[in-house]
Design a protein around this motif. Structure first.
Motif, short mmCIF file in Angstrom:
data_model
loop_
_atom_site.label_atom_id
_atom_site.label_comp_id
_atom_site.label_asym_id
_atom_site.label_seq_id
_atom_site.Cartn_x
_atom_site.Cartn_y
_atom_site.Cartn_z
N MET A 97 -5.93 -2.10 1.19
CA MET A 97 -5.37 -0.80 1.61
C MET A 97 -3.93 -0.66 1.12
SD MET A 97 -7.55 1.07 3.34
CE MET A 97 -6.47 2.14 4.25
N ALA A 98 -3.16 -1.73 1.19
CA ALA A 98 -1.77 -1.70 0.72
C ALA A 98 -1.72 -1.43 -0.78
CB ALA A 98 -1.07 -3.01 1.06
N GLU A 99 -2.63 -2.05 -1.54
CA GLU A 99 -2.69 -1.81 -2.99
C GLU A 99 -3.01 -0.35 -3.28
OE1 GLU A 99 -5.52 -4.36 -4.96
OE2 GLU A 99 -4.76 -6.12 -3.90
N LEU A 100 -4.01 0.16 -2.60
CA LEU A 100 -4.43 1.54 -2.83
C LEU A 100 -3.35 2.54 -2.45
CD1 LEU A 100 -8.13 1.38 -1.57
CD2 LEU A 100 -7.37 1.65 -3.93
N SER A 101 -2.59 2.21 -1.41
CA SER A 101 -1.56 3.15 -0.94
C SER A 101 -0.40 3.30 -1.93
CB SER A 101 -1.04 2.74 0.43
OG SER A 101 -0.30 1.55 0.34
N LYS A 102 -0.32 2.41 -2.92
CA LYS A 102 0.73 2.51 -3.93
C LYS A 102 0.38 3.50 -5.03
CE LYS A 102 2.24 -2.22 -3.18
NZ LYS A 102 2.30 -3.58 -3.73
N GLU A 103 -0.90 3.87 -5.11
CA GLU A 103 -1.35 4.79 -6.15
C GLU A 103 -1.09 6.24 -5.73
OE1 GLU A 103 -5.34 4.03 -7.49
OE2 GLU A 103 -5.10 1.87 -7.15
N LYS A 104 -1.11 7.11 -6.73
CA LYS A 104 -0.93 8.53 -6.47
C LYS A 104 -2.10 9.03 -5.61
CE LYS A 104 -0.67 13.00 -8.69
NZ LYS A 104 -0.91 13.75 -9.92
N PRO A 105 -1.81 9.72 -4.51
CA PRO A 105 -2.90 10.18 -3.65
C PRO A 105 -3.71 11.30 -4.33
CG PRO A 105 -0.79 10.89 -2.78
CD PRO A 105 -0.51 10.03 -3.96
N THR A 106 -4.98 11.08 -4.40
CA THR A 106 -5.93 12.08 -4.90
C THR A 106 -7.04 12.19 -3.87
OG1 THR A 106 -7.30 10.45 -6.04
CG2 THR A 106 -5.47 11.39 -7.31
N PRO A 107 -7.83 13.25 -3.94
CA PRO A 107 -8.95 13.35 -2.98
C PRO A 107 -9.88 12.14 -3.05
CG PRO A 107 -8.57 15.47 -4.00
CD PRO A 107 -7.68 14.49 -4.73
N ASP A 108 -10.18 11.66 -4.27
CA ASP A 108 -11.05 10.48 -4.39
C ASP A 108 -10.41 9.25 -3.77
OD1 ASP A 108 -13.21 11.70 -5.66
OD2 ASP A 108 -12.42 11.30 -7.67
N LEU A 109 -9.14 9.03 -4.07
CA LEU A 109 -8.45 7.86 -3.53
C LEU A 109 -8.39 7.91 -2.00
CD1 LEU A 109 -6.84 5.25 -4.02
CD2 LEU A 109 -4.79 6.66 -4.01
N LEU A 110 -8.09 9.06 -1.46
CA LEU A 110 -8.01 9.18 0.00
C LEU A 110 -9.38 8.96 0.64
CD1 LEU A 110 -5.56 12.19 0.26
CD2 LEU A 110 -5.06 9.76 0.62
N SER A 111 -10.43 9.39 -0.04
CA SER A 111 -11.78 9.15 0.46
C SER A 111 -12.09 7.65 0.46
CB SER A 111 -12.78 9.90 -0.42
OG SER A 111 -14.09 9.59 -0.05
N ILE A 112 -11.72 6.98 -0.62
CA ILE A 112 -11.95 5.54 -0.72
C ILE A 112 -11.14 4.80 0.35
CG2 ILE A 112 -11.54 3.52 -2.20
CD1 ILE A 112 -12.14 5.52 -4.58
N MET A 113 -9.90 5.22 0.54
CA MET A 113 -9.07 4.58 1.57
C MET A 113 -9.67 4.78 2.96
SD MET A 113 -5.20 5.28 0.21
CE MET A 113 -4.44 4.33 1.52
N GLY A 114 -10.26 5.93 3.18
CA GLY A 114 -10.93 6.19 4.46
C GLY A 114 -12.09 5.24 4.68
N LEU A 115 -12.85 4.97 3.62
CA LEU A 115 -13.96 4.02 3.73
C LEU A 115 -13.45 2.62 4.06
CD1 LEU A 115 -16.13 5.18 0.70
CD2 LEU A 115 -16.67 5.47 3.13
#
Length: 65
Positions: A12-30
């Motif tokens: 989650m910490a790795e993903l949160s460093k990326e630019k937020p996109t709808p796909d990324l936010l969906s993945i982070m939610g999972l």
């Protein structure tokens, strides 16, 4: 369980460093939901969500033409 929580939190910490996109936010939610399932020792459900999150992560990657 602690190791699984650490790994999911790290991802989650790795993903949160990326630019937020709808796909990324969906993945982070999972990943977030899977983290809660792990904390409640609902392993089979967490595994299914993580498989979906990993699939979505690969699906969201830009593809060269």
């Amino acid at each position: 369980m602690e190791k699984a929580v650490e790994k999911l939190s790290s991802r989650m910490a790795e993903l949160s460093k990326e630019k937020p996109t709808p796909d990324l936010l969906s993945i982070m939610g999972l990943y977030s939901y899977a983290l809660e399932l792990v904390k409640n020792e609902r392993w089979d459900e967490a595994k299914a969500l993580l498989e979906l999150a990993i699939f979505r992560t690969h699906e969201a990657q830009p593809r060269p033409f």
